[in-house]
Design a protein around this motif. Structure first.
Motif, PDB file in Angstrom:
ATOM      1  N   THR A 247       2.462   4.935   5.144  1.00  0.00           N
ATOM      2  CA  THR A 247       3.775   4.704   4.539  1.00  0.00           C
ATOM      3  C   THR A 247       4.095   5.791   3.518  1.00  0.00           C
ATOM      4  O   THR A 247       5.225   5.881   3.042  1.00  0.00           O
ATOM      5  N   LEU A 248       3.116   6.620   3.186  1.00  0.00           N
ATOM      6  CA  LEU A 248       3.280   7.635   2.147  1.00  0.00           C
ATOM      7  C   LEU A 248       4.166   8.778   2.630  1.00  0.00           C
ATOM      8  O   LEU A 248       4.187   9.123   3.810  1.00  0.00           O
ATOM      9  N   ASP A 249       4.868   9.384   1.688  1.00  0.00           N
ATOM     10  CA  ASP A 249       5.762  10.509   1.961  1.00  0.00           C
ATOM     11  C   ASP A 249       5.158  11.777   1.375  1.00  0.00           C
ATOM     12  O   ASP A 249       4.967  11.873   0.161  1.00  0.00           O
ATOM     13  N   SER A 250       4.860  12.755   2.232  1.00  0.00           N
ATOM     14  CA  SER A 250       4.205  13.979   1.778  1.00  0.00           C
ATOM     15  C   SER A 250       5.017  14.702   0.710  1.00  0.00           C
ATOM     16  O   SER A 250       4.461  15.260  -0.243  1.00  0.00           O
ATOM     17  N   VAL A 276       4.581   4.836  -6.350  1.00  0.00           N
ATOM     18  CA  VAL A 276       5.969   4.515  -6.000  1.00  0.00           C
ATOM     19  C   VAL A 276       5.913   3.496  -4.875  1.00  0.00           C
ATOM     20  O   VAL A 276       5.322   3.753  -3.821  1.00  0.00           O
ATOM     21  N   MET A 277       6.515   2.333  -5.102  1.00  0.00           N
ATOM     22  CA  MET A 277       6.451   1.245  -4.129  1.00  0.00           C
ATOM     23  C   MET A 277       7.839   0.755  -3.756  1.00  0.00           C
ATOM     24  O   MET A 277       8.722   0.649  -4.608  1.00  0.00           O
ATOM     25  N   ASP A 278       8.016   0.478  -2.469  1.00  0.00           N
ATOM     26  CA  ASP A 278       9.220  -0.182  -1.994  1.00  0.00           C
ATOM     27  C   ASP A 278       9.037  -1.670  -2.270  1.00  0.00           C
ATOM     28  O   ASP A 278       8.232  -2.349  -1.622  1.00  0.00           O
ATOM     29  N   ASN A 281       9.193  -4.624   0.617  1.00  0.00           N
ATOM     30  CA  ASN A 281       8.150  -4.931   1.602  1.00  0.00           C
ATOM     31  C   ASN A 281       6.747  -4.499   1.185  1.00  0.00           C
ATOM     32  O   ASN A 281       5.788  -4.705   1.933  1.00  0.00           O
ATOM     33  N   GLY A 282       6.606  -3.873   0.017  1.00  0.00           N
ATOM     34  CA  GLY A 282       5.285  -3.479  -0.462  1.00  0.00           C
ATOM     35  C   GLY A 282       4.801  -2.133   0.025  1.00  0.00           C
ATOM     36  O   GLY A 282       3.665  -1.739  -0.278  1.00  0.00           O
ATOM     37  N   GLU A 283       5.612  -1.382   0.780  1.00  0.00           N
ATOM     38  CA  GLU A 283       5.179  -0.062   1.237  1.00  0.00           C
ATOM     39  C   GLU A 283       5.062   0.903   0.063  1.00  0.00           C
ATOM     40  O   GLU A 283       5.973   0.987  -0.769  1.00  0.00           O
ATOM     41  N   LEU A 284       3.957   1.638   0.020  1.00  0.00           N
ATOM     42  CA  LEU A 284       3.773   2.656  -1.010  1.00  0.00           C
ATOM     43  C   LEU A 284       4.260   3.996  -0.479  1.00  0.00           C
ATOM     44  O   LEU A 284       3.811   4.458   0.569  1.00  0.00           O
ATOM     45  N   SER A 460       2.810  -7.651  -0.565  1.00  0.00           N
ATOM     46  CA  SER A 460       1.476  -7.050  -0.458  1.00  0.00           C
ATOM     47  C   SER A 460       1.609  -5.536  -0.426  1.00  0.00           C
ATOM     48  O   SER A 460       2.141  -4.981   0.550  1.00  0.00           O
ATOM     49  N   PRO A 461       1.138  -4.847  -1.437  1.00  0.00           N
ATOM     50  CA  PRO A 461       1.219  -3.381  -1.418  1.00  0.00           C
ATOM     51  C   PRO A 461       0.322  -2.806  -0.326  1.00  0.00           C
ATOM     52  O   PRO A 461      -0.832  -3.220  -0.175  1.00  0.00           O
ATOM     53  N   HIS A 462       0.846  -1.872   0.464  1.00  0.00           N
ATOM     54  CA  HIS A 462       0.054  -1.308   1.557  1.00  0.00           C
ATOM     55  C   HIS A 462       0.471   0.131   1.826  1.00  0.00           C
ATOM     56  O   HIS A 462       1.552   0.572   1.424  1.00  0.00           O
ATOM     57  N   ILE A 463      -0.414   0.857   2.523  1.00  0.00           N
ATOM     58  CA  ILE A 463      -0.182   2.282   2.765  1.00  0.00           C
ATOM     59  C   ILE A 463      -0.180   2.634   4.251  1.00  0.00           C
ATOM     60  O   ILE A 463      -0.078   3.809   4.590  1.00  0.00           O
ATOM     61  N   THR A 464      -0.314   1.669   5.147  1.00  0.00           N
ATOM     62  CA  THR A 464      -0.309   1.972   6.582  1.00  0.00           C
ATOM     63  C   THR A 464       0.734   1.127   7.299  1.00  0.00           C
ATOM     64  O   THR A 464       1.002  -0.014   6.918  1.00  0.00           O
TER      65      THR A 464
END
Length: 602
Positions: A247-250, A276-278, A281-284, A460-464
């Motif tokens: 979910t990360l932005d380069s 930085v979190m959305d 929906n918890g996307e980082l 739920s914070p998540h990165i995938t």
């Protein structure tokens, strides 16, 4: 005379021509022997054929298959990892090891029985490998065969070595994990060691899922090399093109890392983190920290850098937790939006003194002002209205002492006093009112501020985002989360946090045309329950845009040095750069277009 001489010749010739061997009857016994011998031979051939076809069938078929079949073993390749836009973060590249067998050294055109010296081979290889000839000779002198000369050879160099046609040199292909972004995602992705064993990050926590679907291939070929279509295992030619999408932005990650690194260096701090979190929906979008390491050269760095401290280290959040406390009091009806508290500047709670950070009394103030001036006394006065047992139950419900529901590897639970301690010792709820006396991770704090931004849902914070095939990108996760707070409560808190940016310590992130809320924090740092003299953690958390909050930006800097080190001076400048980039990258429309146009004209 002549007639007498010719006569004897004719008679002699006639005698030669008329000489015949008389026929004799073959004995029947001899014929029987011939018949028996031929029959025995025929029976022997038939028996041998039967033996080969009936008894030795499996053995002979196996030997034939070995000669006809080409075997290829799996290389153990891994699936790539990409960011939210498909940019490569981790990938496998083909590399080669070069093996030397000096006793078989031979150049093209040499007699078959000729063996070249290691000096001849080293001279040719030195230029291709860019390795000194003497070093190659030392390696070749160790044994007669099976010498590993070099590894990590790229495909182009391997092709040049093959083109030389030197007998006695073997190239062994193997995959090598490459991290194109360098240290940008090291804290999240981790790395593989030289034996391709996952050591940290997602590489370790999702090791099995990142292994490609591979199996040994056994392909039969005819005498001319034509592949035969039988005996192929199901799925032998299946192409595994799955890749793990983050979910990360380069782009945001790089900007955040640079801004954070510069500020940590400026203030001579120990470490720092940006999240930085959305909040929907918890996307980082960003999970950056410093100091970090380059996973392509992990052996050059201390192992302590291989862990992501914003997920694994606990700290006392200080004033950045004050908006959450006020939300709990509002939720329970212990306070009302229009209430005021009397800030006298100093209190005694259970024999312990509690002061404002500037030791000033602010008088009768409303709650937006309490946040603007970050009044510790005002917070204690407000939270006194909430029963201690109810207060503790809410801290428990928020999951302060529970591991966050996240896919981030190594996430840990916070620490919270027992209910008995909290309800019987007045100092405990008092210190908790201004964010001390308990601990959590920066990730957990970002999750709780997301609760305020999204209308009261604990996401739920998540990165995938999961695995996708080919170049396809996974869509964003739908809004989710357990509803804990009333939407009207969180809306009130957002307006109060906006006042901190408009009038209080968060002025540094003001952006023309946009409504932004925030809260600074400068907390004492504790070690084993004892506060360290002069050690503090400076932080700032922002929510934007206030009219429809979606993004949470959190900056935490550990132990900045200097008398003027506060959340407003250390963390806010980093947050400002991150927010400015976020507005552009996510194309967030302005809250007040007229103000933005006015600022552009000026």
């Amino acid at each position: 005379m002549s007639s007498r001489l010719s006569t004897p010749r004719r008679s002699s010739a006639n005698r030669a021509r008329t000489r015949v061997i008389p026929l004799q009857k073959v004995p029947a016994q001899r014929l029987w022997w011939v018949f028996l011998i031929l029959s025995a031979g025929l029976l022997g051939l038939m028996g041998r054929m039967a033996w080969l076809q009936l008894v030795q069938t499996n053995e002979l078929e196996s030997r034939a298959r070995q000669l006809q079949t080409q075997q290829s073993q799996p290389l153990g390749q891994r699936r790539p990892i990409v960011d939210r836009h498909g940019r490569l973060v981790a990938m496998d590249e083909e590399r080669f090891r070069l093996w030397a067998h000096p006793r078989y050294f031979n150049f093209p055109g040499d007699p078959l029985d000729m063996v070249r010296s290691p000096e001849d081979v080293a001279e040719r290889l030195a230029a291709v490998l860019s390795i000194p000839k003497d070093k190659l000779l030392r390696e070749m002198g160790t044994q007669e065969s099976g010498i590993k000369l070099h590894s990590g050879i790229d495909p182009e160099t391997a092709s040049r070595i093959r083109a030389m046609g030197i007998s006695g040199l073997d190239l062994e292909a193997y995959p090598q994990r490459i991290y194109p972004q360098g240290d940008l995602f090291a804290n999240v992705v981790g790395f593989l060691n030289d034996e391709r064993v996952a050591q940290a990050g997602l590489e370790q926590s999702r090791d099995d899922e990142l292994l490609r679907h591979e199996q040994a291939r056994s392909l039969r070929r005819g005498a001319d090399g034509t592949p035969l279509p039988d005996d192929l295992a199901p799925g032998v030619f299946f192409g595994d093109d799955l890749r793990l999408q983050l979910t990360l932005d380069s782009r945001l990650q790089e900007l955040s890392a640079k801004a954070l690194t510069a500020q940590v260096k400026k203030w001579n701090a120990k470490k720092g983190a940006v999240i930085v979190m959305d909040a929907s929906n918890g996307e980082l979008l960003v999970l950056a920290s410093t100091p970090t390491y380059d996973p392509n050269r992990f052996w050059q760095f201390h192992p302590g850098r291989f862990r992501e401290w914003s997920v694994q280290d606990l700290y006392e959040p200080g004033s950045t937790f004050k908006p959450i406390n006020l939300a709990l009091a509002l939720q329970e009806g212990a306070i009302q939006p229009g209430d005021r508290v009397h800030d006298v500047g100093r209190l005694q709670i259970g024999g312990w003194p509690i002061n404002n950070h500037d030791k000033r009394a602010n008088g009768l103030v409303d709650f937006p002002t309490v946040l603007q001036v970050s009044s510790n006394v005002g917070m204690v006065q407000a939270m006194r209205r909430l029963k201690n047992d109810v207060y503790w139950d809410w801290m428990k419900r928020l999951g302060i002492d529970a591991r966050p529901d996240t896919d981030l590897p190594g996430a840990v639970a916070g620490q919270l006093k027992t209910k008995e301690q909290f309800t019987t010792q007045p100092i405990e709820p008092a210190t908790t009112a201004f964010g001390q006396g308990f601990s959590l991770t920066p990730l957990k704090l970002a999750q709780l501020h997301g609760l305020l931004a999204n209308g009261g849902r604990l996401v739920s914070p998540h990165i995938t985002r999961g695995f996708r095939s080919g170049s396809a990108l996974a869509p964003a996760t739908a809004p989710n989360g357990q509803q804990l707070l009333k939407p009207e409560v969180t809306k009130t808190l957002m307006s109060w946090m906006e006042s901190v940016v408009e009038k209080g310590s968060g002025k540094g992130v003001k952006t023309p045309g946009y409504r932004i809320g925030g809260k600074t924090g400068t907390a004492q740092k504790a070690l084993n329950g004892i506060y360290l003299p002069g050690a503090k953690i400076c932080s700032f958390v922002a929510a934007l845009p206030i009219e429809k909050p979606r993004y949470i930006v959190l900056v935490v800097v550990d132990e900045p040095q200097g008398e003027n080190a506060y959340g407003s001076t250390v963390a806010v400048p980093v947050a400002k750069q991150v927010i400015d980039a976020l507005l552009v990258v996510e194309k967030i429309p302005p809250s007040k277009p007229a103000e933005l146009n006015k600022a552009a004209k000026s």
